[in-house]
Write an enzyme that holds these catalytic residues in place. Sequence first.
Site, PDB file in Angstrom:
ATOM      1  N   HIS A 181      31.873  36.153  32.047  1.00 46.87           N
ATOM      2  CA  HIS A 181      31.236  37.570  31.456  1.00 46.87           C
ATOM      3  C   HIS A 181      31.479  38.380  30.424  1.00 46.87           C
ATOM      4  CE1 HIS A 181      27.074  38.510  29.498  1.00 46.87           C
ATOM      5  NE2 HIS A 181      27.297  40.426  29.916  1.00 46.87           N
ATOM      6  N   ALA A 239      15.450  48.299  31.551  1.00 47.11           N
ATOM      7  CA  ALA A 239      15.153  48.586  30.439  1.00 47.11           C
ATOM      8  C   ALA A 239      15.066  46.773  30.469  1.00 47.11           C
ATOM      9  CB  ALA A 239      16.318  48.965  30.002  1.00 47.11           C
ATOM     10  N   ILE A 240      16.196  45.841  31.008  1.00 46.57           N
ATOM     11  CA  ILE A 240      15.796  44.315  30.950  1.00 46.57           C
ATOM     12  C   ILE A 240      14.553  43.964  31.854  1.00 46.57           C
ATOM     13  CG2 ILE A 240      16.685  42.438  31.403  1.00 46.57           C
ATOM     14  CD1 ILE A 240      19.551  43.613  32.335  1.00 46.57           C
ATOM     15  N   ARG A 256      27.172  50.091  31.613  1.00 45.01           N
ATOM     16  CA  ARG A 256      28.588  50.681  30.839  1.00 45.01           C
ATOM     17  C   ARG A 256      27.695  51.527  29.846  1.00 45.01           C
ATOM     18  NH1 ARG A 256      31.941  46.681  26.588  1.00 45.01           N
ATOM     19  NH2 ARG A 256      30.365  45.427  26.611  1.00 45.01           N
ATOM     20  N   ASP A 299      25.462  34.969  26.293  1.00 48.22           N
ATOM     21  CA  ASP A 299      26.490  34.474  25.728  1.00 48.22           C
ATOM     22  C   ASP A 299      26.783  33.503  24.926  1.00 48.22           C
ATOM     23  OD1 ASP A 299      28.381  37.008  26.765  1.00 48.22           O
ATOM     24  OD2 ASP A 299      28.331  35.522  28.976  1.00 48.22           O
ATOM     25  N   GLY A 334      16.096  46.682  40.171  1.00 45.43           N
ATOM     26  CA  GLY A 334      15.705  47.054  38.689  1.00 45.43           C
ATOM     27  C   GLY A 334      14.730  47.062  38.047  1.00 45.43           C
ATOM     28  N   ARG A 391      32.808  46.229  31.137  1.00 42.82           N
ATOM     29  CA  ARG A 391      32.106  45.857  31.849  1.00 42.82           C
ATOM     30  C   ARG A 391      32.928  45.818  33.500  1.00 42.82           C
ATOM     31  NH1 ARG A 391      31.386  41.754  28.816  1.00 42.82           N
ATOM     32  NH2 ARG A 391      29.578  42.074  27.350  1.00 42.82           N
ATOM     33  N   ASN A 434      26.367  44.127  35.897  1.00 45.91           N
ATOM     34  CA  ASN A 434      27.499  44.080  35.742  1.00 45.91           C
ATOM     35  C   ASN A 434      29.092  44.569  36.450  1.00 45.91           C
ATOM     36  OD1 ASN A 434      28.462  41.651  33.267  1.00 45.91           O
ATOM     37  ND2 ASN A 434      27.102  43.619  32.161  1.00 45.91           N
ATOM     38  N   ASN A 459      29.397  48.946  41.227  1.00 45.42           N
ATOM     39  CA  ASN A 459      28.089  48.712  41.452  1.00 45.42           C
ATOM     40  C   ASN A 459      28.765  47.720  42.523  1.00 45.42           C
ATOM     41  OD1 ASN A 459      26.460  49.305  39.744  1.00 45.42           O
ATOM     42  ND2 ASN A 459      27.482  48.192  38.193  1.00 45.42           N
TER      43      ASN A 459
HETATM   44  P1  NAD Z   1      18.857  50.427  33.602  1.00 47.86           P
HETATM   45  O1  NAD Z   1      19.685  51.225  33.314  1.00 47.86           O
HETATM   46  O2  NAD Z   1      18.958  50.474  32.248  1.00 47.86           O
HETATM   47  O3  NAD Z   1      18.220  49.912  34.749  1.00 47.86           O
HETATM   48  C1  NAD Z   1      18.679  49.713  35.937  1.00 47.86           C
HETATM   49  C2  NAD Z   1      18.145  49.433  36.531  1.00 47.86           C
HETATM   50  O4  NAD Z   1      18.027  49.117  38.454  1.00 47.86           O
HETATM   51  C3  NAD Z   1      17.254  51.164  37.109  1.00 47.86           C
HETATM   52  O5  NAD Z   1      16.580  51.440  37.204  1.00 47.86           O
HETATM   53  C4  NAD Z   1      18.348  51.284  38.148  1.00 47.86           C
HETATM   54  O6  NAD Z   1      16.888  52.791  38.722  1.00 47.86           O
HETATM   55  C5  NAD Z   1      17.711  49.864  38.762  1.00 47.86           C
HETATM   56  N1  NAD Z   1      18.773  50.573  40.435  1.00 47.86           N
HETATM   57  C6  NAD Z   1      20.016  50.414  40.219  1.00 47.86           C
HETATM   58  N2  NAD Z   1      20.738  50.006  41.281  1.00 47.86           N
HETATM   59  C7  NAD Z   1      19.518  49.494  41.828  1.00 47.86           C
HETATM   60  C8  NAD Z   1      19.565  49.022  43.074  1.00 47.86           C
HETATM   61  N3  NAD Z   1      21.061  49.175  44.259  1.00 47.86           N
HETATM   62  N4  NAD Z   1      18.308  48.968  43.948  1.00 47.86           N
HETATM   63  C9  NAD Z   1      17.420  48.304  43.227  1.00 47.86           C
HETATM   64  N5  NAD Z   1      17.345  49.138  41.324  1.00 47.86           N
HETATM   65  C10 NAD Z   1      18.480  49.624  41.629  1.00 47.86           C
HETATM   66  O7  NAD Z   1      19.807  48.455  32.888  1.00 47.86           O
HETATM   67  P2  NAD Z   1      20.178  47.345  32.353  1.00 47.86           P
HETATM   68  O8  NAD Z   1      19.921  47.504  30.436  1.00 47.86           O
HETATM   69  O9  NAD Z   1      18.266  47.020  32.444  1.00 47.86           O
HETATM   70  O10 NAD Z   1      20.910  46.616  32.717  1.00 47.86           O
HETATM   71  C11 NAD Z   1      21.173  46.610  34.133  1.00 47.86           C
HETATM   72  C12 NAD Z   1      21.894  45.527  33.970  1.00 47.86           C
HETATM   73  O11 NAD Z   1      22.027  44.352  32.997  1.00 47.86           O
HETATM   74  C13 NAD Z   1      23.572  46.653  33.823  1.00 47.86           C
HETATM   75  O12 NAD Z   1      24.644  46.733  35.008  1.00 47.86           O
HETATM   76  C14 NAD Z   1      23.901  45.938  32.681  1.00 47.86           C
HETATM   77  O13 NAD Z   1      25.275  45.755  32.541  1.00 47.86           O
HETATM   78  C15 NAD Z   1      23.531  44.494  33.202  1.00 47.86           C
HETATM   79  N6  NAD Z   1      23.729  43.340  31.444  1.00 47.86           N
HETATM   80  C16 NAD Z   1      23.984  42.130  31.875  1.00 47.86           C
HETATM   81  C17 NAD Z   1      23.921  40.992  30.873  1.00 47.86           C
HETATM   82  C18 NAD Z   1      24.725  39.981  31.345  1.00 47.86           C
HETATM   83  O14 NAD Z   1      24.638  38.969  30.620  1.00 47.86           O
HETATM   84  N7  NAD Z   1      25.241  39.227  32.066  1.00 47.86           N
HETATM   85  C19 NAD Z   1      23.377  41.436  30.160  1.00 47.86           C
HETATM   86  C20 NAD Z   1      23.129  42.577  29.400  1.00 47.86           C
HETATM   87  C21 NAD Z   1      23.016  44.028  30.740  1.00 47.86           C
HETATM   88  C1  LMR Z   2      25.883  42.690  27.291  1.00 48.81           C
HETATM   89  O1  LMR Z   2      26.405  41.382  27.175  1.00 48.81           O
HETATM   90  O2  LMR Z   2      24.892  42.963  26.270  1.00 48.81           O
HETATM   91  C2  LMR Z   2      25.752  42.793  28.626  1.00 48.81           C
HETATM   92  O3  LMR Z   2      26.329  42.982  29.566  1.00 48.81           O
HETATM   93  C3  LMR Z   2      25.922  44.279  28.442  1.00 48.81           C
HETATM   94  C4  LMR Z   2      27.377  44.923  28.282  1.00 48.81           C
HETATM   95  O4  LMR Z   2      27.819  46.294  29.129  1.00 48.81           O
HETATM   96  O5  LMR Z   2      28.229  44.602  27.360  1.00 48.81           O
END
Ligand code: NAD
Ligand code: LMR
Length: 367
Positions: free
Chosen positions: A188, A16-17, A93, A160, A12, A99, A132, A106
């Site tokens: 989470h 954004a992350i 999401r 968190d 990914g 989530r 997620n 996913n």
């Molecule tokens: P995003 O949509 O901006 O970026 C995700 C990227 O992943 C995209 O560029 C997409 O092309 C790529 N992608 C999708 N499937 C893929 C694969 N099979 N292999 C490689 N790349 C792939 O999303 P984001 O804001 O960066 O968030 C990414 C994930 O992190 C989401 O599932 C989000 O819910 C999760 N998240 C988790 C936490 C946490 O605390 N655990 C916090 C924030 C976001």
């Molecule tokens: C968060 O906690 O900010 C991430 O897991 C994104 C979400 O879907 O809440």
Amino acid sequence: MMRRPVRVAVTGAAGAISYSLLFKIAAGEMMGKDQPVILQLIEIPQAMDALRGVAMELMDCAYPLLHTITLHDNVEDGFKNAHYALLVGARPRGPGMERSDLIEVNGEIFARQGKALNDYANRDVKVLITGNPANTNALIASRNAPDLSPSQFTCLTRLDHNRAKGILANQTGATPRDVNGIIVWGNHSPTQYPDLHHATILGEPAINQVDMNWYKEEFIPKVQQRGSEIIQARGLSSAASAAQAIVDHMHDWVLGTEPGEVASMGILSDGSYGVEKGIFYSFPVRCNYGRYQIVQGIELNDFSKECLKVTEQELLEEKAVVNHLLPEETAASHDNLSICLRSGVTLYADGTGPDQDSKFMTTNRVM
Ligand code: NAD
Ligand code: LMR
């Protein structure tokens, strides 16, 4: 002498992350200011142009620690010889979703990624799942990697933990560095339990410095719902704070938690605190020598015990939903976590690294 570079694979990587995360890693915030890194960036084929743009920007920062960048449109290539794998890529999401609604879309991604780590990554790889639902995706990945130890897989609940610390500091007028001993238990998700009973502010019990009603009626729901609150406000899920949490999680795992401090990490339950084995659950840990250890002996009152159960129950339900993605052959290793672990040292593809009888290779309850 300069250290040898370590390989950090990130999925990914055009998302954004990653747009915050990669620059922090390249600047040395995650692995240390003396540790060169090779970034193995992975995206889906449709996002490779965007990924090239990110790589150009990384290059244009001329980071002294950034040894090499490689770009991959598949995880099998991208995970080759990786010492660290940050599994960020997945669908986030949107407003109105939970989530757990992402399980179906996913889950498959993480089965393939677990297999690819098993077949291509360094035997010592340390894996962090962020996509997620992070805990259950970690379970899927780990169960699909029969030749790696489940202890090499973790999921992100540090966001968190950091949220709880920030919100408590803000409420009490302290600064986050004054706050210690926060624990986030469980999933989470909105069932997580941010526990202040063992936290301190400037060495004094935090629970005595806040109103119990505020703790139960405002603080806990606020931390649990912070992800949704941010999605509502931004229209997008948290990104910069998630990147910071990833950096903190990996930094502590690899370089150690501050003396006396605990971190919250999603890890495979070994049955500690009565949590059922075989699920990824957030526990309080201390890290040293590149490994984590669950902090034992924490007293739990009835309220806390109940909260631990609620979030455990949700994880068991999520596990049942993805049962078809969990190969039977790895059930036993996950239900009886082996304590002979490999996640303590960095091994290189040419076989260099500590030998098998290093005193840090086997240990009790240290993962
Ligand atoms: P995003 O949509 O901006 O970026 C995700 C990227 O992943 C995209 O560029 C997409 O092309 C790529 N992608 C999708 N499937 C893929 C694969 N099979 N292999 C490689 N790349 C792939 O999303 P984001 O804001 O960066 O968030 C990414 C994930 O992190 C989401 O599932 C989000 O819910 C999760 N998240 C988790 C936490 C946490 O605390 N655990 C916090 C924030 C976001
Ligand atoms: C968060 O906690 O900010 C991430 O897991 C994104 C979400 O879907 O809440």
